[in-house]
Design an enzyme around this catalytic site. Structure first.
Site, mmCIF file in Angstrom:
data_model
loop_
_atom_site.group_PDB
_atom_site.id
_atom_site.type_symbol
_atom_site.label_atom_id
_atom_site.label_comp_id
_atom_site.label_asym_id
_atom_site.label_seq_id
_atom_site.Cartn_x
_atom_site.Cartn_y
_atom_site.Cartn_z
ATOM 1 C CE LYS A 95 -17.796 -5.368 18.353
ATOM 2 N NZ LYS A 95 -19.201 -5.373 18.695
ATOM 3 C CD GLU A 155 -23.137 -3.998 10.395
ATOM 4 O OE1 GLU A 155 -23.713 -3.560 11.385
ATOM 5 O OE2 GLU A 155 -22.596 -3.301 9.537
ATOM 6 C CG HIS A 213 -15.193 -1.409 13.287
ATOM 7 N ND1 HIS A 213 -14.799 -0.565 14.285
ATOM 8 C CD2 HIS A 213 -16.439 -1.009 12.956
ATOM 9 C CE1 HIS A 213 -15.767 0.309 14.542
ATOM 10 N NE2 HIS A 213 -16.777 0.055 13.742
HETATM 11 C C1 BG6 Z 1 -20.217 1.085 13.485
HETATM 12 C C2 BG6 Z 1 -20.656 1.370 12.085
HETATM 13 O O1 BG6 Z 1 -18.947 1.641 13.731
HETATM 14 O O2 BG6 Z 1 -20.155 -0.311 13.694
HETATM 15 C C3 BG6 Z 1 -22.002 0.730 11.822
HETATM 16 O O3 BG6 Z 1 -20.761 2.763 11.896
HETATM 17 C C4 BG6 Z 1 -21.956 -0.739 12.146
HETATM 18 O O4 BG6 Z 1 -22.408 0.911 10.471
HETATM 19 C C5 BG6 Z 1 -21.400 -0.954 13.531
HETATM 20 O O5 BG6 Z 1 -23.277 -1.244 12.058
HETATM 21 C C6 BG6 Z 1 -21.171 -2.422 13.803
HETATM 22 O O6 BG6 Z 1 -20.859 -2.598 15.151
HETATM 23 P P1 BG6 Z 1 -21.172 -3.967 15.867
HETATM 24 O O7 BG6 Z 1 -20.612 -3.795 17.228
HETATM 25 O O8 BG6 Z 1 -22.658 -4.147 15.851
HETATM 26 O O9 BG6 Z 1 -20.489 -5.026 15.057
#
Ligand code: BG6
Length: 483
Positions: A181, A215, A239
């Site tokens: 990102k 989320e 992450h």
């Molecule tokens: C993924 C997870 O690695 O990242 C998901 O397995 C999650 O559960 C996703 O929704 C979130 O990614 P982003 O880019 O939408 O923040």
């Protein structure tokens, strides 16, 4: 020089939703190197044409602008399909023959992308080795491994050993798509391409750091995977830990894979391991109401869909500065942000402003979806005596730069083709991140702390506010305004 990208798991979701759209977008922007071909490998019997037609449809649904059919045509000419089973050695021999035919003796960089279910990582790598498709000495063969890389430190270590039997570490690209990102790379740019932030980026000025990945979506169709993973494995080990390390690292001497990763590893080593008896107080876990009714989940599941963890980084820069990490599904909005909460001024001479932490300066790094940075500071309200109010300077990527923010996979795929591993996780990094998560996961599995239920659309269980207020701090809960 040509490039072949072999995608294992070609008929899967990741390939159609992310990988091929990203490659098409790179082609559209003339960013793909010359001579890139894509070879899909999976069990479903299909012709090249049938796969191309399927991909045309799915790509159209997963790119921001309408698909340009002429451009697609020129892109699709380099797409091929090879039916095969990861468990069958003969299918790898056939793959080898197909690659040899397509490459026709040209010098080629070959990228093997494992976009399969994780249980196929080990057999796929072993078959590549057995079929002589991945010589360790051949620096032009690379392997890309999707997350999850293991489910704990022991399984990650085992997987690393297996991969190292076939590939050299320099050939291995472990994906954490957060690193692709633009706003995540920008954390390093903000800190190390400017002079004004670094002098205050330490325990003398910073009270604490909050890293949130919220989320709005629920687990949806991924119930079966998610129920065995949960939020710690799904979001924290990878992450959130990446966001923490980039926020906390010392300046690498160069922007090079090992220089950056060495610094990240130092931070991971400095994170104080959580003692089992501390997990009950230093973490919080929750599950949204209705989770157990999602397809694929167990009806009595105690899998956490929300987690909050307070970590300490034991080094000179960060001693006494807690890092609060928080992530959840079915929250009130989608936002990923890093909040640097500065200390209060040592003495407040203006009576009108109570000396409260949340009124002190704050730097908010909006990772997504309102990509930008805000600085919060006190300002005199005009024509109101010495009344002060917290105001903000607001930088927004989309306002400042033309064009769409690219999907993370575009950058990552390009980097793999160019052999740049700076934005990929190294073996020791992944294992260390798991070793931080493991004791927390073990305590959670044993029922500590209690699982709090929350209504979808809340910021986690109701105890979440009290949990951080015990430390005299507050969550920063603003949903970003999309411009
Ligand atoms: C993924 C997870 O690695 O990242 C998901 O397995 C999650 O559960 C996703 O929704 C979130 O990614 P982003 O880019 O939408 O923040």
């Amino acid at each position: 020089m040509s490039h072949t990208i072999v995608i294992f798991g070609a008929s899967g979701d990741l390939t159609s939703r992310k990988l091929v759209p990203a490659l098409y977008e790179l082609h559209r922007k003339h960013r793909l190197p010359e001579g890139v071909r894509i070879v899909g490998f999976s069990r479903t019997p299909m012709t090249h044409e049938a796969w191309r037609a399927k991909l045309a449809e799915s790509t159209a649904e997963n790119i921001p602008k309408p698909l340009d059919s002429t451009l697609w045509q020129s892109f699709a000419e380099s797409i091929f399909y090879q039916p095969g089973d990861i468990e069958q050695a003969g299918d790898f021999a056939a793959l080898g023959q197909t690659l040899a035919r397509l490459e026709a003796g040209a010098e080629t960089t070959c990228v093997y992308y494992l976009a399969t279910a994780p249980r196929f990582y080990e057999p796929a790598i072993a078959q590549l080795g057995a079929a002589c498709l991945a010589e360790r000495s051949c620096k032009r063969c690379r392997v890309v491994i999707e997350k999850p890389f293991g489910t704990d430190a022991a399984s990650a270590r085992r997987l690393n050993q297996k991969v190292h039997e076939v590939f050299d570490e320099s050939q291995i690209y472990r994906i954490d798509h957060y690193l692709g990102k633009e706003t995540v790379s920008n954390v390093l740019v903000l800190r190390f391409a400017n002079t004004i932030f670094e002098p205050v980026w330490n325990r003398n000025y910073i009270d604490h750091v909050q890293i949130t990945a919220a989320e709005q979506g629920t687990v949806g169709r991924r119930g079966e995977y998610y129920d065995s993973a949960g939020v710690l494995r799904d979001m924290f080990q990878n992450h959130l830990m990446q966001l923490l390390t980039l926020t906390a690292i010392e300046a690498p001497a160069r922007f090079e894979a090992d220089a950056v990763r060495d610094e990240k590893v130092k931070i991971l080593r400095a994170i104080r391991p959580m003692k089992v008896e501390d997990v009950a107080t230093r973490t919080l876990r929750g599950q949204y109401r209705g989770y157990c009714d999602e397809p694929g989940t167990r009806s009595d599941s105690t899998t956490a869909t929300f987690g909050a963890v307070c970590l300490a980084v034991d080094n000179w820069r960060w001693q006494g500065v807690p890092f609060y990490l928080r992530s959840g599904k079915a929250m009130s909005c989608r936002t990923t942000q890093v909040v640097i909460q500065f200390r209060q001024p040592p003495h407040m001479m203006f009576d009108a402003v109570p000396n409260r932490l949340h009124e002190a300066n704050r730097l908010v790094l909006q990772i997504q979806p309102a990509e930008g940075i805000q600085i919060h500071f006190q300002t005199k309200v005009p024509d109101a005596g010495m009344q002060l109010r917290q105001t903000e300077l607001d930088f927004n990527f989309r306002r400042q730069f033309a064009g769409d923010m690219p999907e993370a996979y575009q950058r990552l795929l390009l980097d793999v083709l160019q052999g740049d591993a700076s934005l990929f996780a190294r073996a020791d990094e992944v294992e260390l991140a798991w070793s931080i998560i493991d004791p927390i996961q073990q305590a959670w599995d044993a029922g500590q702390p209690e699982l709090g239920l929350y209504e979808p659309g809340q910021w986690g269980p109701p105890t979440s506010d009290a949990w951080i207020e015990r430390d005299d701090r507050q969550w920063f809960d603003l949903c970003p305004v999309l411009h």
